[in-house]
Design a protein around this motif. Structure first.
Motif, PDB file in Angstrom:
ATOM      1  N   GLN A 160      19.321  34.112   7.359  1.00 25.82           N
ATOM      2  CA  GLN A 160      20.428  34.294   6.510  1.00 25.82           C
ATOM      3  C   GLN A 160      21.635  32.967   6.663  1.00 25.82           C
ATOM      4  N   VAL A 161      20.474  32.254   7.016  1.00 28.77           N
ATOM      5  CA  VAL A 161      21.511  30.639   7.689  1.00 28.77           C
ATOM      6  C   VAL A 161      20.212  29.408   6.609  1.00 28.77           C
ATOM      7  N   PRO A 162      20.868  28.260   6.540  1.00 30.23           N
ATOM      8  CA  PRO A 162      20.198  26.648   5.659  1.00 30.23           C
ATOM      9  C   PRO A 162      19.717  26.637   7.282  1.00 30.23           C
ATOM     10  N   LEU A 163      18.537  26.300   6.776  1.00 31.19           N
ATOM     11  CA  LEU A 163      18.208  25.945   8.242  1.00 31.19           C
ATOM     12  C   LEU A 163      16.878  24.403   7.748  1.00 31.19           C
ATOM     13  N   TRP A 164      16.899  23.510   8.517  1.00 26.00           N
ATOM     14  CA  TRP A 164      16.102  22.695   8.735  1.00 26.00           C
ATOM     15  C   TRP A 164      15.754  22.500   9.338  1.00 26.00           C
ATOM     16  N   ILE A 165      14.215  22.568  10.319  1.00 27.48           N
ATOM     17  CA  ILE A 165      13.711  22.632  11.307  1.00 27.48           C
ATOM     18  C   ILE A 165      12.412  20.980  10.739  1.00 27.48           C
ATOM     19  N   GLN A 166      12.929  20.292  12.017  1.00 29.16           N
ATOM     20  CA  GLN A 166      11.652  18.805  12.547  1.00 29.16           C
ATOM     21  C   GLN A 166      10.905  19.117  13.307  1.00 29.16           C
ATOM     22  N   HIS A 167       9.871  18.026  13.094  1.00 28.40           N
ATOM     23  CA  HIS A 167       8.864  18.290  14.391  1.00 28.40           C
ATOM     24  C   HIS A 167       7.843  17.213  14.184  1.00 28.40           C
ATOM     25  N   GLY A 168       8.051  16.657  15.201  1.00 27.70           N
ATOM     26  CA  GLY A 168       6.270  15.403  15.266  1.00 27.70           C
ATOM     27  C   GLY A 168       5.103  15.857  15.148  1.00 27.70           C
ATOM     28  N   ASN A 169       4.286  15.409  14.833  1.00 29.04           N
ATOM     29  CA  ASN A 169       2.750  16.289  14.884  1.00 29.04           C
ATOM     30  C   ASN A 169       2.154  14.950  15.683  1.00 29.04           C
ATOM     31  N   SER A 170       3.051  14.630  16.564  1.00 22.67           N
ATOM     32  CA  SER A 170       2.043  13.816  17.709  1.00 22.67           C
ATOM     33  C   SER A 170       3.241  14.421  19.157  1.00 22.67           C
ATOM     34  N   ASP A 171       3.478  15.486  18.613  1.00 22.98           N
ATOM     35  CA  ASP A 171       4.566  15.959  20.207  1.00 22.98           C
ATOM     36  C   ASP A 171       3.484  16.070  21.290  1.00 22.98           C
ATOM     37  N   ARG A 172       3.527  15.799  22.294  1.00 23.72           N
ATOM     38  CA  ARG A 172       2.858  16.566  23.287  1.00 23.72           C
ATOM     39  C   ARG A 172       3.417  17.203  24.070  1.00 23.72           C
ATOM     40  N   VAL A 173       5.683  17.207  24.374  1.00 26.60           N
ATOM     41  CA  VAL A 173       5.705  18.396  25.011  1.00 26.60           C
ATOM     42  C   VAL A 173       5.760  19.690  24.344  1.00 26.60           C
ATOM     43  N   VAL A 174       6.134  19.790  23.122  1.00 23.32           N
ATOM     44  CA  VAL A 174       6.130  21.045  22.425  1.00 23.32           C
ATOM     45  C   VAL A 174       5.232  20.579  21.307  1.00 23.32           C
ATOM     46  N   PRO A 175       4.851  21.594  21.672  1.00 21.93           N
ATOM     47  CA  PRO A 175       3.919  21.668  19.219  1.00 21.93           C
ATOM     48  C   PRO A 175       4.378  21.807  18.645  1.00 21.93           C
ATOM     49  N   LEU A 176       3.605  21.252  17.714  1.00 15.67           N
ATOM     50  CA  LEU A 176       4.409  21.163  16.082  1.00 15.67           C
ATOM     51  C   LEU A 176       4.290  22.802  15.957  1.00 15.67           C
ATOM     52  N   SER A 177       3.516  23.366  16.543  1.00 14.64           N
ATOM     53  CA  SER A 177       3.487  24.946  16.028  1.00 14.64           C
ATOM     54  C   SER A 177       3.967  25.700  16.101  1.00 14.64           C
ATOM     55  N   GLU A 178       5.301  25.290  17.110  1.00 14.00           N
ATOM     56  CA  GLU A 178       6.711  26.123  17.582  1.00 14.00           C
ATOM     57  C   GLU A 178       7.315  26.558  16.720  1.00 14.00           C
ATOM     58  N   SER A 179       7.519  25.107  15.874  1.00 14.72           N
ATOM     59  CA  SER A 179       8.457  25.162  14.482  1.00 14.72           C
ATOM     60  C   SER A 179       7.721  25.430  13.675  1.00 14.72           C
ATOM     61  N   GLN A 180       5.937  25.983  13.400  1.00  8.57           N
ATOM     62  CA  GLN A 180       5.894  26.197  12.164  1.00  8.57           C
ATOM     63  C   GLN A 180       5.616  27.564  12.771  1.00  8.57           C
ATOM     64  N   LYS A 181       5.557  27.922  14.049  1.00 10.24           N
ATOM     65  CA  LYS A 181       5.710  29.411  14.344  1.00 10.24           C
ATOM     66  C   LYS A 181       6.743  30.242  13.433  1.00 10.24           C
ATOM     67  N   ILE A 182       8.045  29.634  14.110  1.00 14.91           N
ATOM     68  CA  ILE A 182       9.746  30.264  13.561  1.00 14.91           C
ATOM     69  C   ILE A 182       9.683  30.509  12.138  1.00 14.91           C
ATOM     70  N   TYR A 183       8.683  29.257  11.609  1.00  9.44           N
ATOM     71  CA  TYR A 183       9.199  28.635   9.990  1.00  9.44           C
ATOM     72  C   TYR A 183       8.297  30.140   9.332  1.00  9.44           C
ATOM     73  N   LYS A 184       7.542  30.065  10.268  1.00 12.17           N
ATOM     74  CA  LYS A 184       6.659  31.260   9.273  1.00 12.17           C
ATOM     75  C   LYS A 184       6.710  32.705   9.097  1.00 12.17           C
ATOM     76  N   ALA A 185       7.515  32.968  10.288  1.00 10.42           N
ATOM     77  CA  ALA A 185       8.473  33.949  10.935  1.00 10.42           C
ATOM     78  C   ALA A 185       9.325  34.170   9.844  1.00 10.42           C
ATOM     79  N   ILE A 186      10.316  33.226   9.347  1.00 11.06           N
ATOM     80  CA  ILE A 186      11.512  33.444   9.078  1.00 11.06           C
ATOM     81  C   ILE A 186      10.953  33.150   7.180  1.00 11.06           C
ATOM     82  N   LYS A 187      10.175  32.828   6.810  1.00  6.24           N
ATOM     83  CA  LYS A 187       9.760  32.700   5.708  1.00  6.24           C
ATOM     84  C   LYS A 187       8.608  34.158   5.247  1.00  6.24           C
ATOM     85  N   SER A 188       8.371  35.066   6.215  1.00  5.56           N
ATOM     86  CA  SER A 188       7.881  36.353   6.045  1.00  5.56           C
ATOM     87  C   SER A 188       8.848  37.313   5.902  1.00  5.56           C
ATOM     88  N   CYS A 189      10.181  37.115   6.845  1.00  7.48           N
ATOM     89  CA  CYS A 189      10.795  38.110   5.724  1.00  7.48           C
ATOM     90  C   CYS A 189      11.721  37.695   4.566  1.00  7.48           C
TER      91      CYS A 189
END
Length: 226
Positions: A160-189
């Motif tokens: 219900q909220v406009p979201l812009w999620i951004q993540h670097g693909n060389s992030d070694r602290v929080v992996p890109l997969s974390e943003s990908q998982k929540i994005y996929k869950a949002i689009k699944s809803c």
């Protein structure tokens, strides 16, 4: 020399008049910075409210740490933001209810437009951003989450909220997969939800902080209203 002195004094005066940064210290809740642009009557002008949530490295009880990166740092380096900027500090993770309690306090004390409340954050602050937007989708006009992730159980609220999620693909602290998982869950809803995932080539956990120093995220957020 006198002319130069007066000129410098003029610009310093204008700069100070442009905004007022104030620390609000709280017991039992988050202390926070609030920056109010210079206005004759803030409550009458109904400025937007922008909340910045920091990452784990800025946690603690020294509120000056919150200035080390993000929105306040960008403002210290000269960025002008035509909004009431709120930057709380946590000592251990973000609680969406406490964040919104601060927003309500700012609305009461400084005015602001309740239809233009925005939240952005980096790392742990990106998770907090998602939690605030997911739990209070009826109050957040738009949100930007950088190099973080989100609580999957809140994914349907986030549609219900406009979201812009951004993540670097060389992030070694929080992996890109974390943003990908929540994005996929949002689009699944809701596949039609206004959510965008931008992958930044070569972006590290630290380098993406430069997004707060550019126009894009502010122009994008302020383009929305409830």
């Amino acid at each position: 020399m006198r002319f130069i002195y007066l000129l410098v004094f003029f610009f310093v005066t204008i700069s100070i008049a442009h905004a007022q940064l104030k620390a609000v210290h709280k017991k039992g809740s988050y202390s926070y910075w609030v920056n109010t642009p210079s206005q004759t009557d803030l409550k009458a002008d109904k400025l937007p409210i922008l909340v910045f949530l920091h990452g784990r490295s800025l946690s603690g009880s020294d509120i000056n740490r919150v200035k080390r990166y993000g929105v306040l740092r960008a403002m210290e380096k000269g960025r002008s933001i035509d909004a009431i900027v709120v930057a709380p500090q946590t000592s251990n993770g973000w609680d969406a209810d406490k964040v919104m309690n601060i927003v309500d306090e700012v609305l009461e004390n400084h005015g602001g437009d309740p239809n233009r409340i925005y939240v952005c954050g980096m790392s742990m602050g990106a998770y907090g951003t998602m939690d605030v937007a997911g739990k209070y989708p009826d109050r957040i006009a738009a949100a930007v989450a950088i190099c973080g992730g989100g609580t999957l159980t809140l994914a349907c609220g986030l549609t219900q909220v406009p979201l812009w999620i951004q993540h670097g693909n060389s992030d070694r602290v929080v992996p890109l997969s974390e943003s990908q998982k929540i994005y996929k869950a949002i689009k699944s809803c809701n596949p039609e939800s206004d959510a965008t995932l931008t992958v930044i080539p070569g972006g590290t956990h630290g380098s993406v902080e430069n997004l707060f120093h550019q126009d894009a995220i502010y122009d994008w957020m302020f383009g929305y209203a409830l």
